[in-house]
Design a protein around this motif. Structure first.
Motif, PDB file in Angstrom:
ATOM      1  N   GLU A 184       4.650 -23.054  -7.466  1.00  0.00           N
ATOM      2  CA  GLU A 184       6.033 -24.095  -7.379  1.00  0.00           C
ATOM      3  C   GLU A 184       7.244 -23.455  -6.777  1.00  0.00           C
ATOM      4  OE1 GLU A 184       8.142 -27.693  -9.486  1.00  0.00           O
ATOM      5  OE2 GLU A 184       6.248 -27.177 -10.142  1.00  0.00           O
ATOM      6  N   HIS A 187       7.212 -21.921  -3.786  1.00  0.00           N
ATOM      7  CA  HIS A 187       7.385 -22.520  -2.694  1.00  0.00           C
ATOM      8  C   HIS A 187       8.797 -23.169  -2.532  1.00  0.00           C
ATOM      9  CE1 HIS A 187       7.189 -26.564  -0.707  1.00  0.00           C
ATOM     10  NE2 HIS A 187       5.801 -26.100  -0.122  1.00  0.00           N
ATOM     11  N   HIS A 191      10.821 -22.620   0.929  1.00  0.00           N
ATOM     12  CA  HIS A 191      10.872 -24.086   1.612  1.00  0.00           C
ATOM     13  C   HIS A 191      12.227 -24.714   1.436  1.00  0.00           C
ATOM     14  CE1 HIS A 191       6.743 -22.779   1.961  1.00  0.00           C
ATOM     15  NE2 HIS A 191       6.553 -23.779   2.992  1.00  0.00           N
ATOM     16  N   TYR A 198       9.892 -24.061   6.395  1.00  0.00           N
ATOM     17  CA  TYR A 198      10.707 -23.027   5.571  1.00  0.00           C
ATOM     18  C   TYR A 198      12.175 -23.250   5.699  1.00  0.00           C
ATOM     19  CZ  TYR A 198       6.255 -20.273   5.738  1.00  0.00           C
ATOM     20  OH  TYR A 198       4.789 -19.967   5.470  1.00  0.00           O
TER      21      TYR A 198
END
Length: 514
Positions: A184, A187, A191, A198
């Motif tokens: 997480e 990510h 992101h 992204y």
């Protein structure tokens, strides 16, 4: 007593006590035979039997209730573990230090303390265990029964078998949770939270990697920068929530229309980037035109058409860095904006249809220079030899080239390198154009806003020395050519027209021209 801001913290701390509740219930229930078999063998008094049963079958529920009602459930559970250590020492004294049950009890209690609080809690636990041992010796007297019977050995087997499995299960849950948390966090670092694409730093890293791959293997690649048209108007007219929704929907369209090998990212604000590996510019144009058409078919806002402009740049040998590649794509994005928005622009794409983008007035067209993109050789031909003051500015407001007449007219020092710097210099030295008495920064901002939609125009300006010049500014996809022509008519002494500033545009470095 919890305050309004503490429930979430209390719930997080309570998770540790909740995870300890079931293992304590099962562990004490399965471990009770260790002591009961010794009590049966030694004929322990009834009070010791009752005390053991209360500890094994009532204490786990009291410990859970204590932690649940505590202001800090985590610390309360650590105290519960110290109570377990104390009780372990107490029962070891009462069973006469029976070897196998005592060793197993000490080992499992120390393992729980070490897992829950590290060496610090382990040290405190051993101290509490010693205190329990002393109390057991005081109440029950010294007993020495180190030999373990077969009944004692068999009573240890359930705990020996179940406890490692329980520890393994708990460890597996913790590792899985840690792995998920790590994924997480990874990510989140890669992101954008709003669009799910992204973020800029990770996307730029992909662009840099693709540029390096091109240098090694010569594989084609195309970069696309896109900008939602009139996004500020969306926020002003519909609110920022609608703007956020438009960004999310646009990101969804990118995911739908792009191929699995393409890489999309949010570059910042309403601007997005697309990296298309092993793709030529003409192929990219087909894909992006399809995306542009989808914006008309699937509006980003309900009952409101929201368009986007796209700048396409294919990798070529004359691009010496991935930054230059991105600047070229940004330059093409500006060209799309300048041509009227809601279109795709690239170096070799030609001009848009006349029906959608009206041509510049004939008096200010560049002819072949405009038709061929950035033919600066033709654009700048004879710049220094012309008698009229002339200057060429790039899209980042820099004075790229000036001729002698321009420098003399403005008394331009070598330290001035931007258009805004030129105006400030003239205002402070009282040379060149008359600017008026308005506050300079406010004047620059207001006049620039007025001319936002007129990048190609003609206007007159009065100089401090009384001469009048006609200024012709012509914009060619980011480059601005300024030509001043002196008018021979007399100038009234009261005349003082402001020297209007240019329209600011996106970067177009000189090295990218042509």
């Amino acid at each position: 007593m919890l305050t309004a801001n503490e429930p979430s913290l209390h719930a997080a701390q309570l998770g540790f006590a909740r995870k300890s509740y079931l293992p304590r219930v099962l562990g004490l229930a399965v471990g009770s035979p260790l002591v009961l078999t010794v009590f049966h063998h030694t004929g322990a008094p009834l009070a010791e039997w009752i005390g053991l049963l209360l500890y094994c079958f009532v204490w786990p529920h009291l410990a859970w209730a204590w932690a649940r009602r505590a202001g800090n459930p985590f610390r309360a559970e650590q105290r519960n573990l110290l109570v377990d250590q104390f009780a372990g020492g107490f029962w070891i004294a009462l069973i006469g230090f029976n070897a196998l049950p005592s060793a197993l009890t000490i080992t499992l209690l120390c393992m729980s303390s070490l897992t829950a609080g590290g060496m610090q809690l382990l040290g405190r636990g051993l101290a509490w265990q010693a205190a329990g041992l002393v109390l057991g010796l005081l109440l029950g007297g010294f007993r020495w029964l180190p030999e373990s019977t077969m009944a004692n050995i068999l009573s240890c087997l359930p705990l020996l078998l179940t406890h490692p499995l329980l520890v393994a299960h708990t460890a597996h849950q913790a590792i899985t949770k840690l792995r998920n948390k790590r994924a997480e966090l990874e990510h989140q670092t890669r992101h954008d939270g709003l669009s799910g694409l992204y973020n800029r730093s990770h996307w730029e890293a992909q662009v840099r990697n693709e540029f390096a791959r091109y240098r090694r293997a010569g594989l084609p690649a195309t970069l696309v920068l896109t900008d939602i048209d009139h996004f500020k108007r969306i926020n002003d007219d519909h609110g920022h929530e609608a703007g956020d929704d438009a960004i999310r929907r646009f990101a969804g369209l990118l995911r739908e229309c792009l191929r699995t090998t393409d890489i999309a990212g949010r570059y910042g604000g309403e601007e997005f980037g697309m990296l298309l590996p092993q793709t030529r510019a003409k192929e990219a144009r087909v894909l992006i035109e399809r995306l542009r058409a989808r914006l008309h078919e699937t509006p980003l806002l309900d009952d409101t058409l929201v368009t986007a402009s796209f700048g396409v740049a294919e990798l070529s040998p004359d691009l010496d860095s991935h930054e230059a590649w991105m600047r070229l794509a940004d330059q093409m994005l500006y060209r799309a904006k300048h041509q009227g928005r809601d279109r795709v622009a690239g170096l070799d794409f030609g001009e848009p249809p006349a029906a959608t983008t009206p041509p510049l007035p004939p008096a200010r067209q560049f002819g072949s220079a405009r038709e061929n993109g950035f033919a600066l050789t033709a654009l700048l031909s004879g710049l220094d030899s012309m008698r009229q003051p002339m200057a060429l500015l790039d899209a980042s407001d820099r004075l790229v080239l000036t001729n002698d007449a321009f420098r003399e007219l403005h008394q331009l020092p070598p330290t001035v390198s931007t258009y805004a710097g030129l105006i400030r210099h003239c205002h402070s030295k009282q040379v060149g154009p008359r600017i008026g008495d308005a506050e300079l920064d406010t004047w620059l901002r207001l006049t620039e806003r007025k001319r936002h939609s007129h990048p190609n125009h003609v206007f007159d300006v009065y100089m401090v020395d009384g001469r009048r010049f006609r200024v012709t500014e012509s914009t060619c996809a980011g480059w601005i050519l300024m030509v001043l022509t002196q008018l021979n008519e007399e100038v009234p002494t009261a005349a003082a027209l402001p020297y209007l500033p240019r329209q600011r545009v996106s970067p177009a470095p000189l090295s990218q021209a042509g």
